[in-house]
Design a protein around this motif. Structure first.
Motif, PDB file in Angstrom:
ATOM      1  N   PHE A  90       0.827  -1.210   0.000  1.00 19.34           N
ATOM      2  CA  PHE A  90       0.000   0.000   0.000  1.00 19.34           C
ATOM      3  C   PHE A  90       0.860   1.259   0.000  1.00 19.34           C
ATOM      4  N   ASP A  91       0.294   2.343  -0.556  1.00 17.04           N
ATOM      5  CA  ASP A  91       1.013   3.626  -0.547  1.00 17.04           C
ATOM      6  C   ASP A  91       0.922   4.281   0.819  1.00 17.04           C
ATOM      7  N   GLU A  92      -0.202   4.024   1.502  1.00 19.70           N
ATOM      8  CA  GLU A  92      -0.449   4.689   2.776  1.00 19.70           C
ATOM      9  C   GLU A  92      -1.199   3.739   3.713  1.00 19.70           C
ATOM     10  N   ILE A  93      -0.831   3.757   4.983  1.00 22.98           N
ATOM     11  CA  ILE A  93      -1.544   2.925   5.970  1.00 22.98           C
ATOM     12  C   ILE A  93      -1.956   3.818   7.139  1.00 22.98           C
ATOM     13  N   ILE A  94      -3.223   3.716   7.488  1.00 20.80           N
ATOM     14  CA  ILE A  94      -3.722   4.463   8.643  1.00 20.80           C
ATOM     15  C   ILE A  94      -4.033   3.456   9.744  1.00 20.80           C
ATOM     16  N   ILE A  95      -3.265   3.534  10.808  1.00 21.16           N
ATOM     17  CA  ILE A  95      -3.483   2.631  11.935  1.00 21.16           C
ATOM     18  C   ILE A  95      -4.626   3.217  12.762  1.00 21.16           C
ATOM     19  N   GLY A  96      -5.686   2.428  12.952  1.00 22.60           N
ATOM     20  CA  GLY A  96      -6.856   2.904  13.693  1.00 22.60           C
ATOM     21  C   GLY A  96      -6.992   2.150  15.000  1.00 22.60           C
ATOM     22  N   ILE A  97      -6.887   2.882  16.091  1.00 27.78           N
ATOM     23  CA  ILE A  97      -7.082   2.252  17.402  1.00 27.78           C
ATOM     24  C   ILE A  97      -8.572   2.333  17.708  1.00 27.78           C
ATOM     25  N   GLY A  98      -9.234   1.189  17.674  1.00 24.58           N
ATOM     26  CA  GLY A  98     -10.681   1.149  17.881  1.00 24.58           C
ATOM     27  C   GLY A  98     -11.016   1.296  19.358  1.00 24.58           C
ATOM     28  N   ARG A  99     -11.991   2.132  19.639  1.00 22.15           N
ATOM     29  CA  ARG A  99     -12.474   2.237  21.020  1.00 22.15           C
ATOM     30  C   ARG A  99     -13.458   1.103  21.209  1.00 22.15           C
ATOM     31  N   ASN A 100     -12.996   0.057  21.902  1.00 24.32           N
ATOM     32  CA  ASN A 100     -13.839  -1.128  22.054  1.00 24.32           C
ATOM     33  C   ASN A 100     -14.556  -1.072  23.400  1.00 24.32           C
ATOM     34  N   SER A 101     -15.883  -0.917  23.329  1.00 25.00           N
ATOM     35  CA  SER A 101     -16.658  -0.705  24.559  1.00 25.00           C
ATOM     36  C   SER A 101     -16.728  -1.960  25.420  1.00 25.00           C
ATOM     37  N   THR A 102     -16.520  -3.143  24.808  1.00 24.35           N
ATOM     38  CA  THR A 102     -16.682  -4.368  25.586  1.00 24.35           C
ATOM     39  C   THR A 102     -15.372  -4.847  26.219  1.00 24.35           C
ATOM     40  N   LYS A 103     -14.230  -4.356  25.707  1.00 29.93           N
ATOM     41  CA  LYS A 103     -12.941  -4.822  26.235  1.00 29.93           C
ATOM     42  C   LYS A 103     -12.397  -3.840  27.258  1.00 29.93           C
ATOM     43  N   GLN A 104     -11.998  -4.359  28.418  1.00 27.03           N
ATOM     44  CA  GLN A 104     -11.367  -3.518  29.441  1.00 27.03           C
ATOM     45  C   GLN A 104      -9.878  -3.415  29.087  1.00 27.03           C
ATOM     46  N   ALA A 105      -9.411  -2.211  28.777  1.00 29.63           N
ATOM     47  CA  ALA A 105      -8.027  -2.048  28.318  1.00 29.63           C
ATOM     48  C   ALA A 105      -7.045  -1.943  29.480  1.00 29.63           C
ATOM     49  N   THR A 106      -5.814  -2.379  29.239  1.00 28.38           N
ATOM     50  CA  THR A 106      -4.728  -2.227  30.214  1.00 28.38           C
ATOM     51  C   THR A 106      -4.018  -0.896  29.999  1.00 28.38           C
ATOM     52  N   PHE A 107      -3.752  -0.568  28.745  1.00 29.17           N
ATOM     53  CA  PHE A 107      -3.083   0.695  28.413  1.00 29.17           C
ATOM     54  C   PHE A 107      -4.145   1.669  27.902  1.00 29.17           C
ATOM     55  N   SER A 108      -4.044   2.939  28.329  1.00 29.84           N
ATOM     56  CA  SER A 108      -5.075   3.906  27.934  1.00 29.84           C
ATOM     57  C   SER A 108      -4.967   4.191  26.430  1.00 29.84           C
ATOM     58  N   LEU A 109      -6.045   4.731  25.874  1.00 31.77           N
ATOM     59  CA  LEU A 109      -6.051   5.065  24.442  1.00 31.77           C
ATOM     60  C   LEU A 109      -4.928   6.052  24.122  1.00 31.77           C
TER      61      LEU A 109
END
Ligand code: PNS
Length: 149
Positions: A29-48
């Motif tokens: 690909f010429d360009e990649i956009i990494i998208g961090i999804g805000r997942n409402s069902t998963k309890q995250a360890t590291f903040s967004l």
């Protein structure tokens, strides 16, 4: 044609396996956009914010990669970015089934194509879940995280 892909995920945290998929994706690909999804069902360890800053630092010298947060459906995020592809990595048969159903759903929802890359064998055992567990038990997780340039 400017080939643009999104690389969506929770990235809790972003591992050397994810990094490898992005670097190999840049050959397609010429360009990649990494998208961090805000997942409402998963309890995250590291903040967004921690995740966003860590990934942005890794790619700060790579102008073809951007990292953003998104909420809602991945297909809507892809459309907002003007991306024609979703990039994902596959480590195992278990991943494959999950990826297949997501790719089919996303294709039905919007016509978008998903491009899967196999994880390099030496990274196939590395998951965000493993890294989180090590972190929670005060083990050094640096070997599993991409280095910042
Ligand atoms: O790497 P992950 O954590 O398994 O990523 C999962 C992610 C964020 C790609 C997935 O949960 C997702 O796409 N969530 C957004 C909601 C959505 O679009 N759901 C329909 C997908 S079939």
């Amino acid at each position: 044609m400017n080939r643009k892909a999104i690389f969506p995920g929770s990235f809790d945290p972003f591992t050397i396996g994810h990094h490898d998929i992005v670097m190999r994706g840049l050959e397609i690909f010429d360009e990649i956009i990494i998208g961090i999804g805000r997942n409402s069902t998963k309890q995250a360890t590291f903040s967004l914010e921690e995740r966003l800053e860590a990934i942005q630092r890794v790619f700060e010298h790579e102008p073809r990669v951007r990292t953003v947060l998104y909420s809602g459906l991945t297909v809507d995020f892809a459309a907002d970015c003007g991306a024609q592809f979703i990039l994902r990595g596959v480590r195992s048969v278990q991943d494959f089934e999950y990826e297949r159903s997501m790719a089919e759903a996303n294709k039905q929802l919007s016509g978008i194509e998903t491009v899967l890359l196999y994880t390099r064998p030496e990274y196939a055992h590395i998951s965000s879940t493993l890294v989180r567990d090590l972190h929670l038990h005060n083990k050094d997780i640096q070997p599993y995280l991409p280095t910042t340039k």
